[in-house]
Write a protein that holds these residues in place. Structure first.
Motif, PDB file in Angstrom:
ATOM      1  N   ASN A   1       1.081  -1.347   0.097  1.00 48.94           N
ATOM      2  CA  ASN A   1      -0.056   0.014  -0.044  1.00 48.94           C
ATOM      3  C   ASN A   1       0.977   1.221  -0.133  1.00 48.94           C
ATOM      4  OD1 ASN A   1      -2.281  -1.873   0.132  1.00 48.94           O
ATOM      5  ND2 ASN A   1      -2.903  -1.189   2.246  1.00 48.94           N
ATOM      6  N   TYR A   2       1.825   1.143   0.739  1.00 47.62           N
ATOM      7  CA  TYR A   2       2.713   2.435   0.750  1.00 47.62           C
ATOM      8  C   TYR A   2       3.669   2.666  -0.319  1.00 47.62           C
ATOM      9  CZ  TYR A   2       6.900   4.994   1.919  1.00 47.62           C
ATOM     10  OH  TYR A   2       8.006   6.154   2.259  1.00 47.62           O
ATOM     11  N   VAL A   3       3.993   1.495  -1.038  1.00 50.23           N
ATOM     12  CA  VAL A   3       4.787   1.634  -2.378  1.00 50.23           C
ATOM     13  C   VAL A   3       3.713   2.097  -3.465  1.00 50.23           C
ATOM     14  CG1 VAL A   3       5.824   0.230  -4.170  1.00 50.23           C
ATOM     15  CG2 VAL A   3       6.553  -0.038  -1.884  1.00 50.23           C
ATOM     16  N   THR A   4       2.451   1.429  -3.485  1.00 55.34           N
ATOM     17  CA  THR A   4       1.508   2.081  -4.505  1.00 55.34           C
ATOM     18  C   THR A   4       1.130   3.413  -4.262  1.00 55.34           C
ATOM     19  OG1 THR A   4       0.629  -0.159  -4.481  1.00 55.34           O
ATOM     20  CG2 THR A   4      -0.954   1.512  -5.231  1.00 55.34           C
ATOM     21  N   GLN A   5       0.928   3.871  -3.194  1.00 58.77           N
ATOM     22  CA  GLN A   5       0.506   5.438  -3.140  1.00 58.77           C
ATOM     23  C   GLN A   5       1.809   6.413  -3.452  1.00 58.77           C
ATOM     24  OE1 GLN A   5      -1.128   5.202   0.820  1.00 58.77           O
ATOM     25  NE2 GLN A   5      -3.245   5.290   0.024  1.00 58.77           N
ATOM     26  N   GLU A   6       2.917   5.875  -3.058  1.00 56.42           N
ATOM     27  CA  GLU A   6       4.146   6.766  -3.173  1.00 56.42           C
ATOM     28  C   GLU A   6       4.438   6.607  -5.010  1.00 56.42           C
ATOM     29  OE1 GLU A   6       6.485   8.344  -1.480  1.00 56.42           O
ATOM     30  OE2 GLU A   6       5.033   8.471   0.063  1.00 56.42           O
ATOM     31  N   THR A   7       4.314   5.371  -5.543  1.00 58.72           N
ATOM     32  CA  THR A   7       4.646   5.491  -6.792  1.00 58.72           C
ATOM     33  C   THR A   7       3.551   6.050  -7.708  1.00 58.72           C
ATOM     34  OG1 THR A   7       5.556   3.188  -6.568  1.00 58.72           O
ATOM     35  CG2 THR A   7       4.913   3.852  -9.053  1.00 58.72           C
ATOM     36  N   ALA A   8       2.221   5.910  -7.311  1.00 60.40           N
ATOM     37  CA  ALA A   8       1.172   6.852  -7.971  1.00 60.40           C
ATOM     38  C   ALA A   8       1.482   8.315  -7.828  1.00 60.40           C
ATOM     39  CB  ALA A   8      -0.127   6.606  -7.445  1.00 60.40           C
ATOM     40  N   ALA A   9       1.833   8.780  -6.661  1.00 62.03           N
ATOM     41  CA  ALA A   9       2.247  10.357  -6.581  1.00 62.03           C
ATOM     42  C   ALA A   9       3.244  10.652  -7.465  1.00 62.03           C
ATOM     43  CB  ALA A   9       2.665  10.591  -5.208  1.00 62.03           C
ATOM     44  N   ASP A  10       4.256   9.733  -7.570  1.00 59.74           N
ATOM     45  CA  ASP A  10       5.374  10.054  -8.537  1.00 59.74           C
ATOM     46  C   ASP A  10       5.074  10.195  -9.849  1.00 59.74           C
ATOM     47  OD1 ASP A  10       8.168  10.625  -8.650  1.00 59.74           O
ATOM     48  OD2 ASP A  10       8.433   8.555  -9.430  1.00 59.74           O
ATOM     49  N   PHE A  11       4.052   9.598 -10.406  1.00 60.25           N
ATOM     50  CA  PHE A  11       3.359   9.818 -11.698  1.00 60.25           C
ATOM     51  C   PHE A  11       2.268  11.014 -11.650  1.00 60.25           C
ATOM     52  CE2 PHE A  11       5.321   5.681 -12.383  1.00 60.25           C
ATOM     53  CZ  PHE A  11       5.366   5.556 -13.734  1.00 60.25           C
ATOM     54  N   GLY A  12       2.118  11.615 -10.848  1.00 55.18           N
ATOM     55  CA  GLY A  12       1.090  12.598 -10.594  1.00 55.18           C
ATOM     56  C   GLY A  12      -0.176  12.201 -10.488  1.00 55.18           C
ATOM     57  N   TYR A  13      -0.387  10.848  -9.923  1.00 57.58           N
ATOM     58  CA  TYR A  13      -1.810  10.507  -9.685  1.00 57.58           C
ATOM     59  C   TYR A  13      -2.000  10.289  -8.291  1.00 57.58           C
ATOM     60  CZ  TYR A  13      -1.767   8.834 -14.617  1.00 57.58           C
ATOM     61  OH  TYR A  13      -1.792   8.600 -16.004  1.00 57.58           O
ATOM     62  N   ARG A  14      -3.013   9.906  -7.821  1.00 54.54           N
ATOM     63  CA  ARG A  14      -3.452   9.352  -6.567  1.00 54.54           C
ATOM     64  C   ARG A  14      -4.060   8.028  -6.394  1.00 54.54           C
ATOM     65  NH1 ARG A  14      -8.777  12.190  -4.085  1.00 54.54           N
ATOM     66  NH2 ARG A  14      -7.524  13.780  -4.241  1.00 54.54           N
ATOM     67  N   ALA A  15      -3.189   7.166  -5.850  1.00 50.02           N
ATOM     68  CA  ALA A  15      -3.975   5.653  -5.738  1.00 50.02           C
ATOM     69  C   ALA A  15      -4.680   5.748  -4.224  1.00 50.02           C
ATOM     70  CB  ALA A  15      -2.729   4.883  -5.425  1.00 50.02           C
ATOM     71  N   THR A  16      -6.098   5.164  -4.456  1.00 52.88           N
ATOM     72  CA  THR A  16      -6.825   5.038  -3.411  1.00 52.88           C
ATOM     73  C   THR A  16      -7.254   3.613  -3.109  1.00 52.88           C
ATOM     74  OG1 THR A  16      -8.899   5.672  -2.296  1.00 52.88           O
ATOM     75  CG2 THR A  16      -9.024   5.569  -4.802  1.00 52.88           C
ATOM     76  N   PHE A  17      -7.382   3.104  -1.562  1.00 53.29           N
ATOM     77  CA  PHE A  17      -7.706   1.932  -1.414  1.00 53.29           C
ATOM     78  C   PHE A  17      -9.274   2.024  -0.890  1.00 53.29           C
ATOM     79  CE2 PHE A  17      -3.216   1.526  -1.588  1.00 53.29           C
ATOM     80  CZ  PHE A  17      -2.949   0.370  -2.150  1.00 53.29           C
ATOM     81  N   MET A  18      -9.970   3.211  -1.126  1.00 52.04           N
ATOM     82  CA  MET A  18     -11.053   3.582  -0.618  1.00 52.04           C
ATOM     83  C   MET A  18     -12.298   2.296  -1.305  1.00 52.04           C
ATOM     84  SD  MET A  18     -13.553   6.862  -1.251  1.00 52.04           S
ATOM     85  CE  MET A  18     -15.454   6.925  -0.798  1.00 52.04           C
TER      86      MET A  18
END
Length: 436
Positions: A207-224
């Motif tokens: 979850n940490y890697v996914t949210q950090e990586t998404a932010a690096d691409f200018g996106y937001r990753a959500t597990f909502m």
């Protein structure tokens, strides 16, 4: 046991060292520390204010310690920095583990299963998430209109998934598959199965890697669980198999119907029996219950089936007997994964202990057809957070499985969350009732 000298050597390559854990709501917490002090931290822990973290303490008894687990240490290689990642357990004092630590509850549940029945387990979660545009306007959040397994250029998240997989591979974690999911902007990555504690730790890391990586691409990753009306939710399907101490799969029986042995049937029986009482663990937010609707791949009935994605417990097709397993489809990724896996195993063990038969498997597309649409129907999973809280409040099983302190802390936290939603006036209510 991880080698301390090797950890010291790897810490020399990182830009920051962080100790991770999760609160009762499943939110990731971390504490950056000086890597030069890692030996002292491993030996003596490091303090934090438990009253400021959901579920861990009160202001009159707030001092807690984090004790990192060296076996969980990884180096995460992001594009702009390397992070030393290590998972911690929560202690009240040195040599006094907190009974309210979800990680400790999972370890205790695993120890009980091994001691009483000689059972060990492998767990493989399916990690689903949305990649969204940054911003607050709901209609502009989607990053693509991709379909299940659709390829690029329609799948806008492939590069993000590939980066996630590479970071995981670089720290020794292998994936099985990664693809676009059914809903626009939704994605799934499945990792290889592991022992339950390692699988829960890896979920925090994932979850940490996914949210950090998404932010690096200018996106937001959500597990909502359910961000969009009319679409599928984010799920956290948990695949679980049981082994004896020699590594033999105890769910498989070549002479039994469907090759499911007595242990497997009793294990499933326990899950079905206690599904309603434990729903607040598997689906722990107000939003979670908006996903339990027909035809959206979320289960709505307490049942089990063979290869049937409309059932709560599914038995996947497994050509290899050693892969015989069950899949629990009710959890979502907004919860505390340590509690979710612990309660899944505790339900199954209770089924074995009391020889609870799972009954006949469900056939066909199970979406509630032919069942009365009552507000309260115990054949169904709870339809709301309130209903789930009532079931949990009445449950002696859940209290015993969690322990008194965790049970009361968790119920207090979730009851307060429900009350905040109950008394909040929404825009929908304004539009419907203001002119009455």
């Amino acid at each position: 046991m991880a080698d301390l000298e090797e950890i010291h050597k790897e810490l020399e390559t990182v830009d920051t060292t962080k100790i991770f854990f999760v609160d009762f709501n499943g939110r990731i917490m971390n504490l950056p520390v000086n890597p030069d002090n890692i030996e002292s931290i491993l030996e003596n822990g490091i303090g934090f204010d438990g009253s400021s973290i959901a579920g861990y303490g009160t202001v009159d008894s707030s001092d807690r310690l984090l004790f990192p687990d060296p076996d969980s240490f990884k180096v995460l290689k992001f594009s702009d920095e390397n992070v030393g990642f290590i998972i911690a357990s929560v202690y009240n004092e040195k040599d006094n583990p907190s009974q309210a630590d979800p990680r400790a509850i999972l370890k205790r549940t695993l120890a009980d299963a091994e001691r009483e029945f000689g059972l060990q387990f492998l767990v493989g979660p399916e990690h689903e998430f949305f990649l969204l545009n940054n911003g607050k306007k709901k209609k502009n959040l989607h990053t693509d209109q991709g379909l299940y397994f659709q390829s690029s250029p329609h799948d806008k998240g492939e590069a993000v998934r590939n980066r996630i997989v590479k970071i995981l591979k670089d720290c020794g974690i292998a994936f099985e598959k990664a693809h676009h999911e059914v809903t626009p902007s939704q994605h799934e990555i499945n990792l290889e199965p592991a022992d339950p504690l390692d699988s829960a730790d890896r979920t925090v890391l994932f979850n940490y890697v996914t949210q950090e990586t998404a932010a690096d691409f200018g996106y937001r990753a959500t597990f909502m669980p359910k961000p969009f009306d009319g679409y599928n939710r984010n799920a956290l399907h948990l695949h679980l198999s049981g082994q004896d101490l020699d590594g033999n799969n105890v769910f498989f029986d070549k002479d039994a119907d469907f090759n499911l042995g007595t242990i497997a049937r009793h294990f499933i029986g326990g899950i079905v029996k206690y599904a309603r009482e434990t729903s607040i663990i598997m689906a722990s937010t107000y939003n979670s219950y908006k996903a339990y609707v027909s035809e959206r791949e979320a289960p709505i009935i307490c049942n089990w089936g063979l290869k049937n994605r409309s059932t709560m417990v599914r038995i996947p097709y497994c050509p290899d007997p050693q892969s015989t397993r069950l899949e629990l489809r009710s959890p979502d990724p907004a919860g505390n994964v340590y509690l979710q896996i612990a309660i899944l195993i505790a339900m199954g063990i209770e089924g074995i202990r009391n020889k609870i038969d799972c009954g006949e498997h469900a056939v066909g597309n199970i979406c509630g057809d032919g069942l009365s649409a009552k507000v309260w129907d115990k054949r169904f999973l709870p339809k709301s957070m309130f209903e789930a809280l009532v079931e949990a409040e009445r449950s002696s099983f859940l209290q015993q499985a969690l322990g008194d302190e965790t049970y009361h802390n968790f119920m207090s936290l979730k009851t307060r969350e429900w009350e905040e939603h109950r008394t909040h006036v929404t825009n929908r209510e304004i539009s419907m009732y203001l002119d009455r």
